[in-house]
Motif scaffolding. Structure first.
Motif, PDB file in Angstrom:
ATOM      1  N   THR A 175       5.922  14.296 -15.765  1.00 53.40           N
ATOM      2  CA  THR A 175       6.689  16.013 -15.140  1.00 53.40           C
ATOM      3  C   THR A 175       7.817  15.260 -15.135  1.00 53.40           C
ATOM      4  OG1 THR A 175       4.755  15.606 -13.524  1.00 53.40           O
ATOM      5  CG2 THR A 175       6.730  16.555 -13.004  1.00 53.40           C
ATOM      6  N   ALA A 176       9.040  14.554 -14.850  1.00 56.08           N
ATOM      7  CA  ALA A 176      10.039  14.415 -14.833  1.00 56.08           C
ATOM      8  C   ALA A 176      10.633  15.483 -16.724  1.00 56.08           C
ATOM      9  CB  ALA A 176      10.836  13.574 -14.801  1.00 56.08           C
ATOM     10  N   ALA A 177      10.167  15.076 -17.665  1.00 61.35           N
ATOM     11  CA  ALA A 177      10.825  15.429 -18.880  1.00 61.35           C
ATOM     12  C   ALA A 177      10.117  15.618 -19.465  1.00 61.35           C
ATOM     13  CB  ALA A 177      11.439  14.226 -19.180  1.00 61.35           C
ATOM     14  N   VAL A 178       8.943  16.430 -18.973  1.00 60.78           N
ATOM     15  CA  VAL A 178       7.906  17.144 -19.688  1.00 60.78           C
ATOM     16  C   VAL A 178       7.359  16.386 -20.892  1.00 60.78           C
ATOM     17  CG1 VAL A 178       7.152  19.684 -20.385  1.00 60.78           C
ATOM     18  CG2 VAL A 178       8.933  19.082 -18.730  1.00 60.78           C
ATOM     19  N   VAL A 179       8.118  16.173 -22.465  1.00 57.13           N
ATOM     20  CA  VAL A 179       8.702  15.467 -23.317  1.00 57.13           C
ATOM     21  C   VAL A 179      10.472  15.189 -23.398  1.00 57.13           C
ATOM     22  CG1 VAL A 179       8.234  16.143 -25.778  1.00 57.13           C
ATOM     23  CG2 VAL A 179       6.659  17.320 -24.134  1.00 57.13           C
ATOM     24  N   SER A 180       9.566  14.100 -24.138  1.00 51.31           N
ATOM     25  CA  SER A 180      11.055  13.222 -24.471  1.00 51.31           C
ATOM     26  C   SER A 180      10.578  12.230 -25.421  1.00 51.31           C
ATOM     27  CB  SER A 180      11.119  11.608 -23.621  1.00 51.31           C
ATOM     28  OG  SER A 180      11.952  11.022 -23.720  1.00 51.31           O
ATOM     29  N   PRO A 181      11.040  13.153 -27.018  1.00 54.27           N
ATOM     30  CA  PRO A 181      11.434  12.017 -28.044  1.00 54.27           C
ATOM     31  C   PRO A 181      11.883  11.262 -28.308  1.00 54.27           C
ATOM     32  CG  PRO A 181      12.120  14.841 -27.923  1.00 54.27           C
ATOM     33  CD  PRO A 181      11.563  14.734 -26.782  1.00 54.27           C
ATOM     34  N   GLN A 226       0.888  -1.527   0.127  1.00 49.49           N
ATOM     35  CA  GLN A 226       0.167   0.162  -0.036  1.00 49.49           C
ATOM     36  C   GLN A 226       0.677   0.933   0.085  1.00 49.49           C
ATOM     37  OE1 GLN A 226      -2.814  -0.943   3.316  1.00 49.49           O
ATOM     38  NE2 GLN A 226      -4.058  -0.156   1.870  1.00 49.49           N
ATOM     39  N   ALA A 227       0.981   1.422  -1.110  1.00 49.34           N
ATOM     40  CA  ALA A 227       2.500   2.826  -1.454  1.00 49.34           C
ATOM     41  C   ALA A 227       1.861   3.290  -2.447  1.00 49.34           C
ATOM     42  CB  ALA A 227       3.244   2.427  -1.511  1.00 49.34           C
ATOM     43  N   ILE A 228       1.438   5.188  -2.545  1.00 51.35           N
ATOM     44  CA  ILE A 228       1.222   5.658  -4.099  1.00 51.35           C
ATOM     45  C   ILE A 228       1.628   7.348  -3.758  1.00 51.35           C
ATOM     46  CG2 ILE A 228      -1.346   4.458  -3.658  1.00 51.35           C
ATOM     47  CD1 ILE A 228      -2.224   7.579  -2.634  1.00 51.35           C
ATOM     48  N   PHE A 229       2.037   7.067  -4.848  1.00 49.34           N
ATOM     49  CA  PHE A 229       2.782   8.941  -4.871  1.00 49.34           C
ATOM     50  C   PHE A 229       2.381   9.844  -5.787  1.00 49.34           C
ATOM     51  CE2 PHE A 229       5.419   6.351  -8.111  1.00 49.34           C
ATOM     52  CZ  PHE A 229       5.948   6.508  -8.838  1.00 49.34           C
ATOM     53  N   GLU A 230       2.847  11.045  -5.757  1.00 47.50           N
ATOM     54  CA  GLU A 230       2.584  11.367  -7.524  1.00 47.50           C
ATOM     55  C   GLU A 230       4.288  12.079  -7.431  1.00 47.50           C
ATOM     56  OE1 GLU A 230       0.350  13.302  -8.911  1.00 47.50           O
ATOM     57  OE2 GLU A 230      -1.332  12.001  -8.470  1.00 47.50           O
ATOM     58  N   GLY A 231       4.102  12.975  -8.789  1.00 49.30           N
ATOM     59  CA  GLY A 231       5.041  13.462  -9.058  1.00 49.30           C
ATOM     60  C   GLY A 231       5.051  14.964  -9.758  1.00 49.30           C
TER      61      GLY A 231
END
Length: 355
Positions: A303-309, A71-76
């Motif tokens: 979230t981390a890369a925003v956009v990754s081509p 039981q573990a959840i998260f947001e970025g």
């Protein structure tokens, strides 16, 4: 947007800051953490008073249910600093709603809005010097919740801990990204927890991604679990596919995460007059488009890369290269989004929240 929910939060400040020892020009993503963290415990059926303390390890019972039943959840999320030294959050209401959607699916208590939003704003404000100015500089925010109740009986925990930790980050460069289209492994299944941002979703991807890495590919484009004919997500990100001048992305479902970056890019594309279709794209369509030259772009959004081509994909042993194009939708949308996040363009959507 404006959020005015208030809550009293106890604050215990760190005796000294670690910030002088941090090389902000050479950060490894998610490896350095700021001086403070927020903690709020759920006990006896109610949420306790939140507290912000110095960042440090904490004790937990070995039989805590997070270890045994996951039981573990998260947001970025991210915070941004503009040229006036003001700090901004980006669509925190969407992360709050998705967090509680995940909590409900994992039989965990929903976090009150004021604990989540005011907790974020308070701890970010306390460590605002960790948010550096300039495009690419951000403070990554990680709200998460774990089951802390003890006992190994297979049932939901009676106690939980909600926390927020913060990590300074630079632009997320991953180099050229090549992907394999999944033919056997699945990220999620109908009726499962794919739409929840649950920790187990990510650990389940590690092994098939490791196999892809061994073949020289950085990520996997996941397909539907039943037929493996529909394109769904790219690694840990939502995926967009451009065929000619139409941008396609899969609809959210029980298997596909409702990405905040994804929905923001859709709205920006529509504002800019780009043709966007939210529908399933078949693997067969992608391969045929690659063969006839109508496939222009594939990119992940998160979230981390925003956009990754993505520069190439492999399917059934054949690798297909993506063309190099001048009018990239991916780069245009990334620029549009980051300008709003850094307050370099007017936020006509009301997405940004001042700390």
């Amino acid at each position: 947007m404006t959020l005015n929910n208030t809550i009293e939060i106890d604050i215990v400040k760190a005796s000294s800051s670690k910030i002088a020892s941090v090389d902000f020009e050479n950060l490894t993503f998610g490896n350095i953490f700021t001086d403070h963290m927020l903690i709020c415990d759920f006990k006896d059926g109610v949420w306790q008073k939140p507290i912000i303390t110095p960042y440090e390890p904490f004790l937990i019972d070995p039989s805590a249910k997070v270890f045994h039943y996951g039981q573990a959840i998260f947001e970025g999320m991210k915070a941004y600093k503009d040229d006036n030294d003001d700090v901004w959050l980006f669509r925190p209401d969407e992360n709050f709603k998705r967090f509680n959607k995940s909590a409900k699916r994992m039989a965990m208590p929903e976090v009150p809005e004021n604990v989540f939003i005011e907790g974020l704003k308070t701890v970010v404000d306390l460590d605002r010097e960790w948010v550096k100015k300039g495009l690419g500089n951000t403070l990554y925010l990680r709200p998460f919740m774990i089951a802390t109740g003890h006992g190994v009986i297979a049932q939901p925990s009676s106690e939980y801990r909600f926390m927020i930790i913060l990590s300074p980050a630079k632009s997320y460069y991953s180099g050229e990204v090549k992907v394999i289209i999944a033919e056997h492994y699945s990220r999620a299944a109908n009726g499962g927890i794919g739409a929840a941002k649950a920790a187990g979703n990510y650990s389940a991807q590690f092994y098939p991604t490791k196999l892809a890495n061994e073949k020289g590919y950085q990520q996997i484009i996941w397909t539907d679990d039943a037929t493996h004919t529909k394109l769904e997500e790219a690694g840990t990100m939502n995926v967009f596919i451009r065929i000619n001048d139409t941008l396609f992305t899969a609809p959210t479902s029980e298997r596909i995460l409702d990405g905040v970056t994804r929905k923001s890019l859709i709205e920006l594309a529509q504002r800019d007059g780009l043709n966007v279709e939210v529908r399933s794209v078949l693997v067969e369509e992608l391969v045929n488009a690659a063969k006839d030259g109508s496939l222009k772009e594939i990119f992940g959004a998160g979230t981390a890369a925003v956009v990754s081509p993505i520069v190439a994909f492999a399917y059934q042993g054949t690798e297909y290269q993506l063309p190099q194009i001048e009018n990239s939708f991916a780069l245009q949308l990334k620029e549009d989004l980051t300008k709003i996040q850094y307050k370099l363009a007017e936020d006509t959507f009301g997405w940004t929240v001042k700390v």
